[in-house]
Enzyme design. Structure first.
Site, short mmCIF file in Angstrom:
data_model
loop_
_atom_site.label_atom_id
_atom_site.label_comp_id
_atom_site.label_asym_id
_atom_site.label_seq_id
_atom_site.Cartn_x
_atom_site.Cartn_y
_atom_site.Cartn_z
N ARG A 116 0.82 -1.22 0.00
CA ARG A 116 0.00 0.00 0.00
C ARG A 116 0.85 1.27 0.00
NH1 ARG A 116 -5.16 -0.26 1.32
NH2 ARG A 116 -5.09 1.74 0.29
N ARG B 279 2.90 3.54 -1.70
CA ARG B 279 3.06 3.73 -3.15
C ARG B 279 4.32 4.46 -3.54
NH1 ARG B 279 -2.54 6.63 -2.95
NH2 ARG B 279 -1.59 7.09 -0.94
N ASP C 4 13.17 6.13 -1.07
CA ASP C 4 14.02 7.23 -0.59
C ASP C 4 13.78 7.44 0.90
OD1 ASP C 4 12.16 9.51 -0.05
OD2 ASP C 4 11.68 9.25 -2.16
N ARG D 4 4.42 1.97 10.24
CA ARG D 4 4.54 0.52 10.46
C ARG D 4 5.33 0.13 11.70
NH1 ARG D 4 0.15 -1.19 7.78
NH2 ARG D 4 0.13 -0.37 5.66
C1 LIG Z 1 -2.47 0.78 11.22
C2 LIG Z 1 -2.93 0.84 9.79
C3 LIG Z 1 -4.17 0.37 9.43
C4 LIG Z 1 -4.60 0.41 8.11
N1 LIG Z 1 -5.85 -0.08 7.78
C5 LIG Z 1 -6.27 -0.06 6.49
C6 LIG Z 1 -7.53 -0.59 6.11
O1 LIG Z 1 -8.29 -1.06 6.95
N2 LIG Z 1 -7.88 -0.59 4.81
C7 LIG Z 1 -7.07 -0.03 3.83
O2 LIG Z 1 -7.45 -0.03 2.66
N3 LIG Z 1 -5.86 0.48 4.16
C8 LIG Z 1 -5.43 0.47 5.44
N4 LIG Z 1 -4.20 0.97 5.77
C9 LIG Z 1 -3.33 1.48 4.70
C10 LIG Z 1 -3.32 3.03 4.69
O3 LIG Z 1 -4.62 3.55 4.42
C11 LIG Z 1 -2.32 3.54 3.64
O4 LIG Z 1 -2.73 3.09 2.37
C12 LIG Z 1 -0.92 3.03 3.89
O5 LIG Z 1 -0.56 3.22 5.24
C13 LIG Z 1 0.07 3.81 2.99
O6 LIG Z 1 0.15 5.12 3.48
P1 LIG Z 1 0.41 6.33 2.51
O7 LIG Z 1 -0.63 6.41 1.44
O8 LIG Z 1 0.56 7.55 3.38
O9 LIG Z 1 1.85 5.94 1.91
P2 LIG Z 1 2.41 6.13 0.45
O10 LIG Z 1 1.58 5.43 -0.54
O11 LIG Z 1 3.87 5.79 0.49
O12 LIG Z 1 2.29 7.66 0.18
C14 LIG Z 1 3.07 8.61 0.92
C15 LIG Z 1 2.38 9.94 0.83
O13 LIG Z 1 2.37 10.36 -0.55
C16 LIG Z 1 1.14 11.01 -0.85
N5 LIG Z 1 0.45 10.24 -1.91
C17 LIG Z 1 0.89 9.08 -2.48
N6 LIG Z 1 0.03 8.69 -3.43
C18 LIG Z 1 -0.96 9.61 -3.44
C19 LIG Z 1 -2.16 9.77 -4.20
N7 LIG Z 1 -2.51 8.91 -5.14
N8 LIG Z 1 -2.94 10.82 -3.93
C20 LIG Z 1 -2.61 11.71 -2.99
N9 LIG Z 1 -1.51 11.63 -2.24
C21 LIG Z 1 -0.68 10.60 -2.47
C22 LIG Z 1 0.34 11.05 0.45
O14 LIG Z 1 0.63 12.25 1.11
C23 LIG Z 1 0.90 9.91 1.24
O15 LIG Z 1 0.76 10.04 2.65
C24 LIG Z 1 -3.75 0.95 7.09
C25 LIG Z 1 -2.49 1.43 7.46
C26 LIG Z 1 -2.07 1.38 8.77
C27 LIG Z 1 -0.69 1.91 9.12
#
Ligand SMILES: Cc1cc2nc3c(=O)[nH]c(=O)nc-3n(C[C@H](O)[C@H](O)[C@H](O)COP(=O)(O)OP(=O)(O)OC[C@H]3O[C@@H](n4cnc5c(N)ncnc54)[C@H](O)[C@@H]3O)c2cc1C
Length: 301
Positions: A98, A100, A194, A205
């Site tokens: 997840r 990205r 990075d 995590r």
């Molecule tokens: C404790 C926990 C529980 C979770 N439970 C669930 C769940 O029940 N169901 C579920 O589906 N997921 C769940 N997740 C996953 C969570 O919703 C995120 O998808 C995951 O943690 C990745 O985070 P991120 O998008 O910030 O990271 P990355 O994908 O690495 O992105 C980093 C940052 O880049 C920006 N970014 C990247 N891509 C985009 C985009 N397309 N649009 C806008 N901004 C972007 C955002 O600012 C983002 O914070 C969980 C995560 C955790 C830690």
């Protein structure tokens, strides 16, 4: 622009020693640091393009990195990259993927046969559904429930693998036969990220709300990352990982505390609920999380 920055490729002896070393995680998993680009000096080098050599006299390198972290000047941290080889169960990979903002390339079970290795959690990790964290585990279970779960998983995984190999032997395509295997089976990938986005991954995590299994991987990544960029990692710990943020309501509650109110009264004043409509105490929500933050303040150093 008077002085040219050094173009010598940074090498970190502590990280060099780790390249290619397998660090076991879970029963069959591991994390390997494959390569890295840059270190603390690369962050400083990039930052000085914008701040100039003039900053050198007022801030040392450590001070500059801590300033960047505090003020969320993020791009200099992106100049550092780490590449890992990771072997992990598919249920952990589902969570990991997840994130990205990394590059990954995974073992293909369309091309290759999946090895007969699945994750069988140790007995102490098979626990009750948590009553406080809806996604987590909580109190211990009776031994017979734990044993039954573990022997069910063991039997189902073995049966599944038997059906998988039989299907392959009977000519079923690998991409179809793999549907038989449960998510406890392992996969493997190269994962490159990075430093800024790696810190983001770690903040999510390593958190107690993340599932125990992915936290174990995150802990190993954190240890290796600290070797590559120790000053940046320390700043990440100080200003992100171990920091505490306050919402608007929580700031109101802190003000009430400073005025001598009890935590419960402060929650009431700030509109952070501690009880449900039927007056029963809440087990989660803004008020409960605020009290947890106060507890962290009291107990952590
Ligand atoms: C404790 C926990 C529980 C979770 N439970 C669930 C769940 O029940 N169901 C579920 O589906 N997921 C769940 N997740 C996953 C969570 O919703 C995120 O998808 C995951 O943690 C990745 O985070 P991120 O998008 O910030 O990271 P990355 O994908 O690495 O992105 C980093 C940052 O880049 C920006 N970014 C990247 N891509 C985009 C985009 N397309 N649009 C806008 N901004 C972007 C955002 O600012 C983002 O914070 C969980 C995560 C955790 C830690």
């Amino acid at each position: 622009m008077s002085e040219e920055p050094s173009m010598i490729r940074p090498v970190v002896p502590e990280a060099e020693r780790e390249i290619g070393v397998k660090h076991p995680v879970l029963t069959h998993g591991f994390v390997v640091l494959v390569d890295y680009m840059g270190n603390d000096a690369a962050i400083v080098q990039a930052a000085r393009v914008s701040y100039g050599q003039g900053t050198k006299s007022v801030r040392d390198d450590r001070g500059l990195i801590r300033y960047l972290m505090r003020h969320r000047h993020t791009t200099p941290f992106e100049m550092v990259e780490l590449k890992f080889l990771v072997r992990l169960p598919i249920f952990v990979a589902r969570q990991w993927v997840r994130h990205r903002t990394a590059s990954l390339n995974e073992y293909s079970s369309r091309y290759s046969i999946i090895p007969d290795e699945f994750e069988l959690p140790p007995a102490e990790e098979v626990r009750h559904q948590s009553t406080r964290n809806r996604q987590g585990r909580g109190d211990p279970l009776p031994a017979e429930v734990v044993d039954r779960f573990r022997s069910d998983l063991d039997r189902i995984a073995q049966d599944a693998y038997h059906a998988y190999t039989r299907s392959l032997n009977e000519g079923v395509a690998r991409e179809t036969a793999r549907l038989l295997l449960p998510v406890a089976y392992y996969t493997q990938w190269y994962w490159k990220c990075d430093l800024w986005n790696l810190f983001h991954f770690l903040s999510l995590r390593l958190d107690p709300h993340a599932q125990e299994e992915i936290r174990l991987y995150a802990a190993e990544l954190a240890r290796l990352t600290r070797l590559v960029a120790p000053v940046a990692y320390e700043a990440f710990e100080d200003f992100s990982l171990s920091s505490l943020s306050l919402s608007r309501g929580e700031r109101r509650a802190v003000r009430a505390l400073l005025e001598g109110k009890t935590p419960e009264a402060a929650c009431e004043i700030a509109g952070l609920p501690l009880t449900r409509e039927d007056r029963k105490p809440m087990v989660s929500g803004e008020g409960v999380e605020f009290l947890e933050k106060l507890e962290r303040l009291r107990t952590s150093e």
